[in-house]
Scaffold this motif. Sequence first.
Motif, PDB file in Angstrom:
ATOM      1  N   ARG A 176      72.316  41.348   3.507  1.00 55.52           N
ATOM      2  CA  ARG A 176      71.396  40.081   3.071  1.00 55.52           C
ATOM      3  C   ARG A 176      71.818  39.515   1.790  1.00 55.52           C
ATOM      4  O   ARG A 176      71.890  38.356   1.749  1.00 55.52           O
ATOM      5  N   LEU A 177      71.984  40.432   0.833  1.00 54.79           N
ATOM      6  CA  LEU A 177      72.523  40.053  -0.406  1.00 54.79           C
ATOM      7  C   LEU A 177      73.766  39.163  -0.290  1.00 54.79           C
ATOM      8  O   LEU A 177      73.978  38.230  -0.875  1.00 54.79           O
ATOM      9  N   GLY A 178      74.748  39.607   0.690  1.00 55.98           N
ATOM     10  CA  GLY A 178      75.887  39.091   0.815  1.00 55.98           C
ATOM     11  C   GLY A 178      75.590  37.703   1.411  1.00 55.98           C
ATOM     12  O   GLY A 178      76.434  36.734   0.849  1.00 55.98           O
ATOM     13  N   ASP A 179      74.806  37.618   2.418  1.00 49.52           N
ATOM     14  CA  ASP A 179      74.522  36.143   2.990  1.00 49.52           C
ATOM     15  C   ASP A 179      73.928  35.361   1.999  1.00 49.52           C
ATOM     16  O   ASP A 179      74.294  34.150   1.840  1.00 49.52           O
ATOM     17  N   ALA A 234      75.798  31.895   0.484  1.00 47.36           N
ATOM     18  CA  ALA A 234      75.252  30.437   0.635  1.00 47.36           C
ATOM     19  C   ALA A 234      75.310  29.689  -0.690  1.00 47.36           C
ATOM     20  O   ALA A 234      75.289  28.602  -0.705  1.00 47.36           O
ATOM     21  N   LEU A 235      75.224  30.617  -1.906  1.00 50.48           N
ATOM     22  CA  LEU A 235      75.168  30.178  -3.125  1.00 50.48           C
ATOM     23  C   LEU A 235      76.774  29.754  -3.723  1.00 50.48           C
ATOM     24  O   LEU A 235      76.636  29.558  -4.812  1.00 50.48           O
ATOM     25  N   GLY A 236      77.577  30.059  -2.822  1.00 54.94           N
ATOM     26  CA  GLY A 236      79.110  29.821  -3.285  1.00 54.94           C
ATOM     27  C   GLY A 236      79.890  30.711  -3.834  1.00 54.94           C
ATOM     28  O   GLY A 236      80.569  30.486  -4.816  1.00 54.94           O
ATOM     29  N   ASP A 237      79.264  31.917  -3.255  1.00 53.98           N
ATOM     30  CA  ASP A 237      80.097  33.004  -4.320  1.00 53.98           C
ATOM     31  C   ASP A 237      80.671  33.998  -3.367  1.00 53.98           C
ATOM     32  O   ASP A 237      80.319  35.289  -3.069  1.00 53.98           O
ATOM     33  N   PRO A 238      81.776  33.674  -2.626  1.00 48.68           N
ATOM     34  CA  PRO A 238      82.267  34.488  -1.426  1.00 48.68           C
ATOM     35  C   PRO A 238      82.785  35.555  -1.944  1.00 48.68           C
ATOM     36  O   PRO A 238      82.717  36.647  -0.985  1.00 48.68           O
TER      37      PRO A 238
END
Length: 67
Positions: A24-27, A31-35
């Motif tokens: 979920r942290l990865g999601d 979403a915040l633009g930090d792939p």
Amino acid sequence: MLRTHTQLTRDLGDRWSEADTLSRLGDTRDALGDPTSARADWHRALDIFTALNHPDAATVRAKLQLP
């Protein structure tokens, strides 16, 4: 010292919750633009889900676009 949810679940030995939190942290990071950070979190989650032989590994594998 404040402990993160991931640290607490790791300390308690709750590997599924640790992996779920990382996924979920990865999601959120994605979403915040930090792939880059998102992929790191997803890889950690995938390692745990795979070790647990948990079906959620497939979901994380798809996020990473892995076979």
